[in-house]
Design an enzyme around this catalytic site. Sequence first.
Site, mmCIF file in Angstrom:
data_model
loop_
_atom_site.group_PDB
_atom_site.id
_atom_site.type_symbol
_atom_site.label_atom_id
_atom_site.label_comp_id
_atom_site.label_asym_id
_atom_site.label_seq_id
_atom_site.Cartn_x
_atom_site.Cartn_y
_atom_site.Cartn_z
ATOM 1 N N ARG A 122 0.846 -1.198 0.000
ATOM 2 C CA ARG A 122 0.000 0.000 0.000
ATOM 3 C C ARG A 122 0.880 1.247 0.000
ATOM 4 O O ARG A 122 2.095 1.154 0.173
ATOM 5 C CB ARG A 122 -0.912 0.011 1.221
ATOM 6 C CG ARG A 122 -0.138 0.074 2.530
ATOM 7 C CD ARG A 122 -1.051 0.235 3.733
ATOM 8 N NE ARG A 122 -0.267 0.139 4.959
ATOM 9 C CZ ARG A 122 -0.797 0.105 6.171
ATOM 10 N NH1 ARG A 122 -2.108 0.172 6.323
ATOM 11 N NH2 ARG A 122 -0.035 0.014 7.235
ATOM 12 N N GLU A 161 -2.313 8.049 7.419
ATOM 13 C CA GLU A 161 -0.931 8.105 7.905
ATOM 14 C C GLU A 161 0.017 8.562 6.797
ATOM 15 O O GLU A 161 0.934 7.830 6.392
ATOM 16 C CB GLU A 161 -0.498 6.752 8.450
ATOM 17 C CG GLU A 161 -1.175 6.406 9.759
ATOM 18 C CD GLU A 161 -0.625 5.131 10.402
ATOM 19 O OE1 GLU A 161 0.054 4.354 9.710
ATOM 20 O OE2 GLU A 161 -0.888 4.925 11.596
ATOM 21 N N GLU A 318 -6.206 5.646 15.941
ATOM 22 C CA GLU A 318 -5.905 4.202 15.891
ATOM 23 C C GLU A 318 -5.030 3.832 17.067
ATOM 24 O O GLU A 318 -4.096 4.572 17.415
ATOM 25 C CB GLU A 318 -5.054 3.864 14.657
ATOM 26 C CG GLU A 318 -5.740 3.819 13.338
ATOM 27 C CD GLU A 318 -4.734 3.425 12.244
ATOM 28 O OE1 GLU A 318 -3.749 2.728 12.525
ATOM 29 O OE2 GLU A 318 -4.947 3.838 11.103
ATOM 30 N N LYS A 367 -4.065 -10.011 9.112
ATOM 31 C CA LYS A 367 -5.015 -10.961 9.710
ATOM 32 C C LYS A 367 -4.633 -11.346 11.136
ATOM 33 O O LYS A 367 -5.482 -11.786 11.899
ATOM 34 C CB LYS A 367 -5.201 -12.190 8.825
ATOM 35 C CG LYS A 367 -3.966 -12.987 8.526
ATOM 36 C CD LYS A 367 -4.331 -14.158 7.606
ATOM 37 C CE LYS A 367 -3.105 -14.935 7.167
ATOM 38 N NZ LYS A 367 -2.172 -14.138 6.344
ATOM 39 N N HIS A 369 -3.425 -9.112 13.271
ATOM 40 C CA HIS A 369 -3.486 -7.869 14.057
ATOM 41 C C HIS A 369 -4.793 -7.874 14.828
ATOM 42 O O HIS A 369 -5.853 -8.135 14.268
ATOM 43 C CB HIS A 369 -3.428 -6.683 13.097
ATOM 44 C CG HIS A 369 -3.190 -5.357 13.755
ATOM 45 N ND1 HIS A 369 -4.098 -4.774 14.622
ATOM 46 C CD2 HIS A 369 -2.150 -4.499 13.674
ATOM 47 C CE1 HIS A 369 -3.614 -3.620 15.031
ATOM 48 N NE2 HIS A 369 -2.435 -3.431 14.474
HETATM 49 C C1 GAL Z 1 -1.365 1.784 10.871
HETATM 50 C C2 GAL Z 1 -2.289 1.886 9.667
HETATM 51 C C3 GAL Z 1 -3.443 0.904 9.734
HETATM 52 C C4 GAL Z 1 -2.954 -0.441 10.157
HETATM 53 C C5 GAL Z 1 -2.245 -0.316 11.480
HETATM 54 C C6 GAL Z 1 -1.760 -1.636 12.028
HETATM 55 O O1 GAL Z 1 -0.081 2.207 10.526
HETATM 56 O O2 GAL Z 1 -2.807 3.180 9.555
HETATM 57 O O3 GAL Z 1 -4.046 0.858 8.470
HETATM 58 O O4 GAL Z 1 -2.072 -0.921 9.194
HETATM 59 O O5 GAL Z 1 -1.133 0.504 11.329
HETATM 60 O O6 GAL Z 1 -1.103 -1.468 13.266
#
Ligand code: GAL
Length: 680
Positions: A122, A161, A318, A367, A369
């Site tokens: 990505r 991000e 997040e 998967k 996470h």
């Molecule tokens: C962040 C991201 C998310 C996900 C997350 C996992 O860097 O914005 O999309 O990948 O990490 O920890």
Amino acid sequence: MISTLLSQLNGPDGDSTPRLAYGADYNPEQWPREVWEEDVRLMREAGVNLVSVGIFSWARIQPAQDEWDFGWLDEVMDLLHAGGIGVDLATATASPPPWLTTAHPEILPVTASGETVWPGARQHWRPTSPVFRTHALRLVRTMAERYADHPALVAWHVSNELGCHNIYDFSDDAARAFRDWLRDRYTTLDALNHAWGTAFWSQRYSDWEQILPPRLTASHPNPTQQLDFKRFSSDALKEYLRAERDVLREVTPDVPVTTNFMVMGGTKGMNYPDWAGEIDFVSNDHYVHPGPQDRDELSFSANLTSGIADGRPWFLMEHSTSAVNWQPVNVAKRPGDLARDSLLHVAHGADAVCFFQWRQSAAGAEKYHSAMVPHAGADSEVFRAVAGLGRSLQALAPVAGSEREPARVGIVYDWESWWASEQDSHPTALLDYRQEALDWYSALLSLGVRADVVTTTADLDRYDVLIAPVLHVIPAPLAKELTRYVESGGHLVTTYFSGVVDENDHVWLGGHPGALRDLLGIRIEEFGPLLDGDSVDLDGGGTGTLWTDRITVTDPTVEVLAGYRTGAYAGLPAVTRRAVGGGSAAYVSTRLGADGLAGLLPRLLGPAGVHSELPDGARGSVEQTVRRGPGGRFLFLVNRTDETVPLTGLAGEVLLGTADAEGGLVLGPRDVAVLRQPAT
Ligand code: GAL
């Protein structure tokens, strides 16, 4: 704008009392339609009132250049709205679809050694690519026009991000944009040649076209070129952020715009203090890196995010309910960590607690996470903890909108110094700017002394004591400002490798630390970095590593607070302080680590009369923060330990926490209590 947003999060019952936002990234496109209804039902059960949708949906929304598929997203938006859940809608530009990268491979980033960064993961796009921008902004406009009047829409989430994977791009687009950026900064080639010190190693430029990003070189690339490329790369993404924001503001002027920053260990390319003014409210993502200072680091990052937001509330966009998937070993959180980690962010000003992600993926790189609904489903410890946190956040509704009450101590965190102090060809490659700042922060936490992490643009006069670790880059105006701060009664503490260079990374001559030499009343002719594993003892206790300085005291009023007992500079000063009127300027010439600094700090804080605000038994075990708003003064008390800590002598209405039989508070292991006091 944040309070309007928060008052929209109560569902369709019409109540407009602001409350804290709670939710996650929601990726319904990974699931069949029948799961969506269960999602909304479980969201309501957990107290979720906000989700970020569409972050990685570009390929689904726009399957081909002139083909659009909004049906599924319309349905998701409607379902969420019917469930009383607000949407922080992504612009969906974070990951370009295969049709775009196939038609336009020239949008792909290029590494310093000329390799193409291919699609397949990505964020494979160049921040400076005009082609990428055209396609991305078309998508942003189409999204904005389609959902402008959708009642679920409460905020815009620009990309995702920014810079997480594409902060440094060395492509030809980047080279062109870098030259434009340099023309703006320097106007003439002479000025650039001077700033970059190109008299060295025959680097003099006679035409702008000769200038390149610092691509792979035979030896150390020009330091100022590197520093400027860091500045430029951060600016290029900021400029991209503005481009998306401008489209959103044009189409939906009343919908607030944010983007999720990454103020956490492991990221340093994006100069967030410089970005914060571009958005309507600051959002941050944070993930714990397990280790001895992990929760201190969480607190530090949350505190710094608050500093970047200038004390105003911000969104935790997040974090994780448990393990992540991208560390070498992904450790699950222990019981209590999920709530404490979240509430520690609220303690530092977060008005939203969101996770990555709502439902744990069954396929794809993430998967393993954790998520709010784990693979095991809703009948799980994680989901029960998630629902419990939802109830706590409801109890904390009165906190929504409150700001941070400034502490008496400020720790200065400066991106330019961070970037410049860690460049190559320096006295040591072992210097870790963030770690030094974190050590000071940990030391203050262990003493129970509240501190704000702030940037150099903050109102420094708010603070009785300013700690500026490794403030390496000090342009003349900042030197003046720090001198004024001390002369007007402030107490400045700084460390090794501070005040050494100006904004062009040119050394201030005449002895170090040039920019602060007179203020500190000392002079250093030579640095004494230590080999990895070497250390020196200080008299009066404390062990230094990493760095020493051979200090000559030049002002008779300077007091030596500690000297070197061992090592090459044995018998010479290690820590000094010069009293200046009612203020002072102190210098710590070695790395003492959190424990060593905790031993030294009482002597540095003493002249300012700063001490712990915590009751005796709580010092070291409890972190205290204060938020203040029209609804009251909110005292957050966070148990940093795995032991039970009784708290006495604290007045206020208990919004969260357990009172004991005598009316005091008891903090269980890793517990958080919140008291409301009258706003005086
Ligand atoms: C962040 C991201 C998310 C996900 C997350 C996992 O860097 O914005 O999309 O990948 O990490 O920890």
